[in-house]
Scaffold this active site. Structure first.
Site, PDB file in Angstrom:
ATOM      1  N   ASN A 185       0.879  -1.172   0.000  1.00  0.00           N
ATOM      2  CA  ASN A 185       0.000   0.000   0.000  1.00  0.00           C
ATOM      3  C   ASN A 185       0.915   1.220   0.000  1.00  0.00           C
ATOM      4  O   ASN A 185       1.502   1.549   1.032  1.00  0.00           O
ATOM      5  CB  ASN A 185      -0.893  -0.020   1.255  1.00  0.00           C
ATOM      6  CG  ASN A 185      -1.710   1.252   1.391  1.00  0.00           C
ATOM      7  OD1 ASN A 185      -1.748   2.079   0.477  1.00  0.00           O
ATOM      8  ND2 ASN A 185      -2.365   1.424   2.539  1.00  0.00           N
TER       9      ASN A 185
ATOM     10  N   LYS B  22       0.158   4.246  -0.217  1.00  0.00           N
ATOM     11  CA  LYS B  22      -0.444   5.440   0.381  1.00  0.00           C
ATOM     12  C   LYS B  22      -0.182   6.644  -0.546  1.00  0.00           C
ATOM     13  O   LYS B  22      -0.138   6.482  -1.761  1.00  0.00           O
ATOM     14  CB  LYS B  22       0.077   5.642   1.805  1.00  0.00           C
ATOM     15  CG  LYS B  22      -0.094   4.348   2.641  1.00  0.00           C
ATOM     16  CD  LYS B  22       0.173   4.499   4.094  1.00  0.00           C
ATOM     17  CE  LYS B  22      -0.042   3.152   4.787  1.00  0.00           C
ATOM     18  NZ  LYS B  22       0.138   3.206   6.218  1.00  0.00           N
TER      19      LYS B  22
ATOM     20  N   HIS C 189      -9.369   1.409   4.905  1.00  0.00           N
ATOM     21  CA  HIS C 189      -8.097   1.529   5.628  1.00  0.00           C
ATOM     22  C   HIS C 189      -8.292   2.446   6.835  1.00  0.00           C
ATOM     23  O   HIS C 189      -9.062   3.406   6.777  1.00  0.00           O
ATOM     24  CB  HIS C 189      -7.026   2.099   4.694  1.00  0.00           C
ATOM     25  CG  HIS C 189      -5.656   2.005   5.275  1.00  0.00           C
ATOM     26  ND1 HIS C 189      -5.186   2.901   6.209  1.00  0.00           N
ATOM     27  CD2 HIS C 189      -4.675   1.088   5.092  1.00  0.00           C
ATOM     28  CE1 HIS C 189      -3.956   2.540   6.567  1.00  0.00           C
ATOM     29  NE2 HIS C 189      -3.626   1.441   5.905  1.00  0.00           N
TER      30      HIS C 189
ATOM     31  N   GLU D  36      -6.565   4.756   7.972  1.00  0.00           N
ATOM     32  CA  GLU D  36      -6.295   6.177   7.700  1.00  0.00           C
ATOM     33  C   GLU D  36      -7.507   6.826   7.041  1.00  0.00           C
ATOM     34  O   GLU D  36      -7.806   7.998   7.290  1.00  0.00           O
ATOM     35  CB  GLU D  36      -5.036   6.309   6.810  1.00  0.00           C
ATOM     36  CG  GLU D  36      -3.781   5.996   7.613  1.00  0.00           C
ATOM     37  CD  GLU D  36      -2.643   5.418   6.799  1.00  0.00           C
ATOM     38  OE1 GLU D  36      -2.660   5.499   5.561  1.00  0.00           O
ATOM     39  OE2 GLU D  36      -1.716   4.847   7.430  1.00  0.00           O
TER      40      GLU D  36
ATOM     41  N   GLU E 218      -5.341  -4.991  10.337  1.00  0.00           N
ATOM     42  CA  GLU E 218      -4.293  -3.999  10.575  1.00  0.00           C
ATOM     43  C   GLU E 218      -4.545  -3.281  11.895  1.00  0.00           C
ATOM     44  O   GLU E 218      -5.312  -2.305  11.939  1.00  0.00           O
ATOM     45  CB  GLU E 218      -4.287  -2.961   9.448  1.00  0.00           C
ATOM     46  CG  GLU E 218      -4.023  -3.526   8.075  1.00  0.00           C
ATOM     47  CD  GLU E 218      -3.409  -2.490   7.140  1.00  0.00           C
ATOM     48  OE1 GLU E 218      -2.330  -2.750   6.628  1.00  0.00           O
ATOM     49  OE2 GLU E 218      -4.001  -1.408   6.968  1.00  0.00           O
TER      50      GLU E 218
ATOM     51  N   GLY F 250       2.703   2.051  10.745  1.00  0.00           N
ATOM     52  CA  GLY F 250       3.672   3.138  10.622  1.00  0.00           C
ATOM     53  C   GLY F 250       4.420   3.443  11.903  1.00  0.00           C
ATOM     54  O   GLY F 250       5.080   4.474  12.006  1.00  0.00           O
TER      55      GLY F 250
ATOM     56  N   SER G 240       3.605  -2.379  10.155  1.00  0.00           N
ATOM     57  CA  SER G 240       5.058  -2.511  10.352  1.00  0.00           C
ATOM     58  C   SER G 240       5.591  -3.872   9.914  1.00  0.00           C
ATOM     59  O   SER G 240       6.561  -4.376  10.487  1.00  0.00           O
ATOM     60  CB  SER G 240       5.438  -2.192  11.803  1.00  0.00           C
ATOM     61  OG  SER G 240       5.061  -0.861  12.124  1.00  0.00           O
TER      62      SER G 240
HETATM   63  P1  13P Z   1       3.186   0.216   7.552  1.00  0.00           P
HETATM   64  O1  13P Z   1       3.619  -1.073   6.913  1.00  0.00           O
HETATM   65  O2  13P Z   1       3.968   1.403   7.069  1.00  0.00           O
HETATM   66  O3  13P Z   1       3.108   0.095   9.038  1.00  0.00           O
HETATM   67  O4  13P Z   1       1.689   0.486   7.034  1.00  0.00           O
HETATM   68  C1  13P Z   1       0.775  -0.557   7.108  1.00  0.00           C
HETATM   69  C2  13P Z   1      -0.432  -0.177   6.369  1.00  0.00           C
HETATM   70  O5  13P Z   1      -1.141   0.736   6.751  1.00  0.00           O
HETATM   71  C3  13P Z   1      -0.734  -0.907   5.136  1.00  0.00           C
HETATM   72  O6  13P Z   1      -2.007  -0.633   4.682  1.00  0.00           O
END
Ligand code: 13P
Length: 252
Positions: free
Chosen positions: A9, A11, A94, A96, A166, A172, A212
């Site tokens: 992803n 982002k 997601h 976010e 997740e 992150g 992560s």
């Molecule tokens: P990270 O791998 O950067 O922690 O992000 C995970 C994520 O949100 C994947 O959708």
């Protein structure tokens, strides 16, 4: 046997040129499609460019979709438009998007249905916050998110759905869930799906872990019985790191 998945992803990262460089760097080094579904979920503006150059072993996904086919929704992208780019997958719900863009369990459900109606395969995200984990409500949160997301979907639909667990506290942050914690949550989700549908549907469903994930922890996470792959943010941005994730995902 469930085919493993490694989904990046990206982002809000990568210009068109950066994305194309990534594709050229990985496309002939990925495990073959019979072993792994390798996916990158990219910003919408470059999807068509990536689809045209995806090669034989890489699949392309979007990061969001609106549920309406068209209309007065300034700035949004409809499932009809997404399907016309040739992408196969779309991330839905997601954390976010839930926290910054007011995504709810209801919109997640509408979007999942709209995606499926237009031949797109949803990667539906769920996961608890740190506060929810600490106050013991993880399973309750997952139950609500999954039950609502799948409301009205048939067992045939589920063949084209991927679920990504997740935990928000792991995204992150560099704080990966232990493989036991991640597997327990993915197993709980599988059990929910078994309760709503059948054991056959549940045992065919691919459930990913995200938060992560990196080349360092991917093997241990993927060795867990309920974890079929990863949805990876930061570690998917670099071609070498993405290749390492994909190659480790297919090692026994
Ligand atoms: P990270 O791998 O950067 O922690 O992000 C995970 C994520 O949100 C994947 O959708």
């Amino acid at each position: 046997m469930r085919k493993p998945v490694m989904a990046g992803n990206w982002k809000m990262n990568k210009t068109r040129d950066e994305a194309l460089q990534f594709i050229y760097a990985v496309s002939d080094k990925l495990p073959s499609l019979d072993k792994l579904d390798s996916i990158v979920c990219a910003p919408a503006i470059i999807l068509r460019d990536l689809v045209k150059r995806q090669g034989d072993s890489l699949k392309i996904g979007a990061q969001n979709v609106h549920f309406a086919e068209s209309g007065a929704y300034t700035g949004e992208i409809s499932p009809v438009m997404l399907a016309s780019t040739g992408v196969e997958y779309v991330i839905i719900g997601h954390s976010e998007r839930r926290s910054y863009f007011a995504e709810t369990d209801e919109t997640v459900n509408l979007k999942a249905k709209a995606a499926l109606d237009h031949g797109l395969k949803p990667i539906i995200c769920c996961g608890e916050t740190l506060e929810e984990r600490e106050n013991g409500s993880t399973n309750e949160v997952l139950k609500r998110q999954i039950t609502k997301a799948l409301d009205g979907l048939t067992s045939d639909d589920l063949k084209n759905v991927i679920i990504a667990y997740e935990p928000v506290w792991a995204i992150g942050t560099g704080k990966v869930a232990s493989s036991e914690v991640a597997d327990e949550a993915c197993g709980y989700i599988r059990g929910l799906v078994q309760g709503i549908y059948s054991s056959r549907t549940a045992s065919n469903l691919r459930i990913l872990y995200g938060g992560s994930m990196s080349p360092k922890n991917v093997s241990e996470l993927m060795a867990q019985p309920n974890i079929d792959g990863g949805l990876v943010g930061g570690a998917s941005l670099n071609p070498e790191s993405f290749l390492e994730l994909c190659n480790k995902a297919v090692q026994d």
